[in-house]
Motif scaffolding. Structure first.
Motif, PDB file in Angstrom:
ATOM      1  N   ARG A 189       0.831  -1.212   0.000  1.00 39.09           N
ATOM      2  CA  ARG A 189       0.000   0.000   0.000  1.00 39.09           C
ATOM      3  C   ARG A 189       0.860   1.254   0.000  1.00 39.09           C
ATOM      4  N   ILE A 190       1.924   1.261   0.771  1.00 39.59           N
ATOM      5  CA  ILE A 190       2.799   2.435   0.840  1.00 39.59           C
ATOM      6  C   ILE A 190       3.540   2.626  -0.487  1.00 39.59           C
ATOM      7  N   GLU A 191       3.983   1.537  -1.110  1.00 39.86           N
ATOM      8  CA  GLU A 191       4.631   1.657  -2.428  1.00 39.86           C
ATOM      9  C   GLU A 191       3.688   2.312  -3.434  1.00 39.86           C
ATOM     10  N   ARG A 192       2.445   1.877  -3.451  1.00 31.74           N
ATOM     11  CA  ARG A 192       1.467   2.463  -4.372  1.00 31.74           C
ATOM     12  C   ARG A 192       1.178   3.918  -4.005  1.00 31.74           C
ATOM     13  N   ALA A 193       1.101   4.190  -2.711  1.00 32.05           N
ATOM     14  CA  ALA A 193       0.872   5.557  -2.256  1.00 32.05           C
ATOM     15  C   ALA A 193       2.004   6.474  -2.707  1.00 32.05           C
ATOM     16  N   MET A 194       3.227   5.971  -2.643  1.00 33.93           N
ATOM     17  CA  MET A 194       4.369   6.778  -3.085  1.00 33.93           C
ATOM     18  C   MET A 194       4.214   7.160  -4.549  1.00 33.93           C
ATOM     19  N   ALA A 195       3.798   6.210  -5.368  1.00 27.06           N
ATOM     20  CA  ALA A 195       3.608   6.499  -6.799  1.00 27.06           C
ATOM     21  C   ALA A 195       2.514   7.539  -6.997  1.00 27.06           C
ATOM     22  N   LEU A 196       1.417   7.405  -6.268  1.00 22.02           N
ATOM     23  CA  LEU A 196       0.320   8.372  -6.404  1.00 22.02           C
ATOM     24  C   LEU A 196       0.727   9.750  -5.899  1.00 22.02           C
ATOM     25  N   LEU A 197       1.479   9.801  -4.824  1.00 21.51           N
ATOM     26  CA  LEU A 197       1.934  11.086  -4.296  1.00 21.51           C
ATOM     27  C   LEU A 197       2.929  11.756  -5.248  1.00 21.51           C
ATOM     28  N   ARG A 198       3.760  10.977  -5.918  1.00 24.06           N
ATOM     29  CA  ARG A 198       4.700  11.549  -6.904  1.00 24.06           C
ATOM     30  C   ARG A 198       3.953  12.204  -8.057  1.00 24.06           C
ATOM     31  N   ARG A 199       2.807  11.620  -8.417  1.00 24.99           N
ATOM     32  CA  ARG A 199       1.998  12.223  -9.492  1.00 24.99           C
ATOM     33  C   ARG A 199       1.555  13.625  -9.116  1.00 24.99           C
ATOM     34  N   GLY A 200       1.213  13.823  -7.844  1.00 21.02           N
ATOM     35  CA  GLY A 200       0.886  15.154  -7.354  1.00 21.02           C
ATOM     36  C   GLY A 200      -0.524  15.636  -7.568  1.00 21.02           C
ATOM     37  N   ASP A 201      -1.401  14.821  -8.152  1.00 17.84           N
ATOM     38  CA  ASP A 201      -2.755  15.297  -8.429  1.00 17.84           C
ATOM     39  C   ASP A 201      -3.788  14.883  -7.378  1.00 17.84           C
ATOM     40  N   LEU A 202      -3.370  14.140  -6.358  1.00 20.73           N
ATOM     41  CA  LEU A 202      -4.275  13.727  -5.289  1.00 20.73           C
ATOM     42  C   LEU A 202      -3.754  14.233  -3.953  1.00 20.73           C
ATOM     43  N   SER A 203      -4.677  14.522  -3.050  1.00 19.72           N
ATOM     44  CA  SER A 203      -4.268  14.916  -1.700  1.00 19.72           C
ATOM     45  C   SER A 203      -3.804  13.677  -0.938  1.00 19.72           C
ATOM     46  N   VAL A 204      -3.149  13.887   0.179  1.00 25.73           N
ATOM     47  CA  VAL A 204      -2.698  12.775   1.010  1.00 25.73           C
ATOM     48  C   VAL A 204      -3.904  11.952   1.469  1.00 25.73           C
ATOM     49  N   THR A 205      -4.980  12.596   1.832  1.00 24.14           N
ATOM     50  CA  THR A 205      -6.189  11.884   2.272  1.00 24.14           C
ATOM     51  C   THR A 205      -6.751  11.029   1.146  1.00 24.14           C
ATOM     52  N   GLU A 206      -6.818  11.583  -0.058  1.00 24.45           N
ATOM     53  CA  GLU A 206      -7.315  10.813  -1.202  1.00 24.45           C
ATOM     54  C   GLU A 206      -6.428   9.604  -1.474  1.00 24.45           C
ATOM     55  N   VAL A 207      -5.126   9.782  -1.388  1.00 23.90           N
ATOM     56  CA  VAL A 207      -4.184   8.679  -1.603  1.00 23.90           C
ATOM     57  C   VAL A 207      -4.389   7.614  -0.532  1.00 23.90           C
ATOM     58  N   CYS A 208      -4.537   8.032   0.704  1.00 24.11           N
ATOM     59  CA  CYS A 208      -4.754   7.109   1.817  1.00 24.11           C
ATOM     60  C   CYS A 208      -5.905   6.155   1.507  1.00 24.11           C
ATOM     61  N   PHE A 209      -7.033   6.701   1.111  1.00 28.42           N
ATOM     62  CA  PHE A 209      -8.210   5.866   0.841  1.00 28.42           C
ATOM     63  C   PHE A 209      -8.082   5.103  -0.474  1.00 28.42           C
ATOM     64  N   GLU A 210      -7.386   5.677  -1.428  1.00 29.96           N
ATOM     65  CA  GLU A 210      -7.183   5.021  -2.725  1.00 29.96           C
ATOM     66  C   GLU A 210      -6.404   3.714  -2.587  1.00 29.96           C
ATOM     67  N   VAL A 211      -5.452   3.674  -1.667  1.00 24.78           N
ATOM     68  CA  VAL A 211      -4.631   2.474  -1.504  1.00 24.78           C
ATOM     69  C   VAL A 211      -5.221   1.477  -0.502  1.00 24.78           C
ATOM     70  N   GLY A 212      -6.398   1.786   0.040  1.00 26.77           N
ATOM     71  CA  GLY A 212      -7.076   0.823   0.903  1.00 26.77           C
ATOM     72  C   GLY A 212      -6.924   1.037   2.390  1.00 26.77           C
ATOM     73  N   CYS A 213      -6.285   2.109   2.800  1.00 16.12           N
ATOM     74  CA  CYS A 213      -6.180   2.400   4.230  1.00 16.12           C
ATOM     75  C   CYS A 213      -7.460   3.093   4.686  1.00 16.12           C
ATOM     76  N   LEU A 214      -7.910   2.755   5.878  1.00 14.52           N
ATOM     77  CA  LEU A 214      -9.141   3.325   6.401  1.00 14.52           C
ATOM     78  C   LEU A 214      -8.886   4.434   7.413  1.00 14.52           C
ATOM     79  N   SER A 215      -7.651   4.562   7.855  1.00 20.39           N
ATOM     80  CA  SER A 215      -7.298   5.565   8.864  1.00 20.39           C
ATOM     81  C   SER A 215      -6.132   6.397   8.358  1.00 20.39           C
ATOM     82  N   LEU A 216      -6.356   7.696   8.270  1.00 16.91           N
ATOM     83  CA  LEU A 216      -5.296   8.600   7.822  1.00 16.91           C
ATOM     84  C   LEU A 216      -4.129   8.587   8.808  1.00 16.91           C
TER      85      LEU A 216
END
Length: 147
Positions: free
Chosen positions: A68-95
């Motif tokens: 999940r963190i590896e995928r989050a890193m890729a999404l965060l590098r893209r820069g078009d999603l907030s940290v909260t959006e990335v959190c839920f996108e990768v399947g985490c339920l708690s920010l």
């Protein structure tokens, strides 16, 4: 599953663990838990955790969070999603849990990573960026050389 290496049963057990690992790789964004994975593999959660750790060096939950963190890193590098959006996108339920685990594995909070990494890997193929930015657990990081 504790059988001697090389036996037919041991190979069968390793194949079952590989299927579990592959499922985690595929369904990392789904609500997976060790109990459900173990139930689907017809074993107890404790047994699955012990055998998975023996085979892959970490328990299934840690493996799932690393994916999940590896995928989050890729999404965060893209820069078009907030940290909260990335959190839920990768399947985490708690920010909070996401941010804590992210900082453990990456060495900085996700907001800092997003700010520093966006654009840093521009033009680098995603498969190379994934290898270069792969999170390293604190216990796996090499100790600095002492002179």
């Amino acid at each position: 599953m504790a059988t001697r290496p090389g036996s037919a049963q041991h190979l069968s057990d390793l194949a079952r663990l590989r299927r579990i690992r592959d499922r985690i790789d595929r369904e990392y964004a789904q609500p997976l838990d060790v109990e459900a994975l173990a139930r689907d593999a017809h074993m107890s959660a404790g047994h699955l955790s012990r055998e998975f750790r023996l085979a892959y060096g970490e328990p299934p939950y840690s493996y799932l969070m690393t994916r999940r963190i590896e995928r989050a890193m890729a999404l965060l590098r893209r820069g078009d999603l907030s940290v909260t959006e990335v959190c839920f996108e990768v399947g985490c339920l708690s920010l909070g849990t996401f941010s804590t685990r992210f900082a453990e594995l990456v060495g900085m909070p996700p907001s800092t990573y997003r700010r520093e990494a966006s654009g840093e890997m521009a033009g680098v193929p995603p498969c190379v960026a994934k290898q270069v930015t792969k999170p390293i657990r604190n216990r796996e990081a090499r100790a600095p050389l002492r002179t």
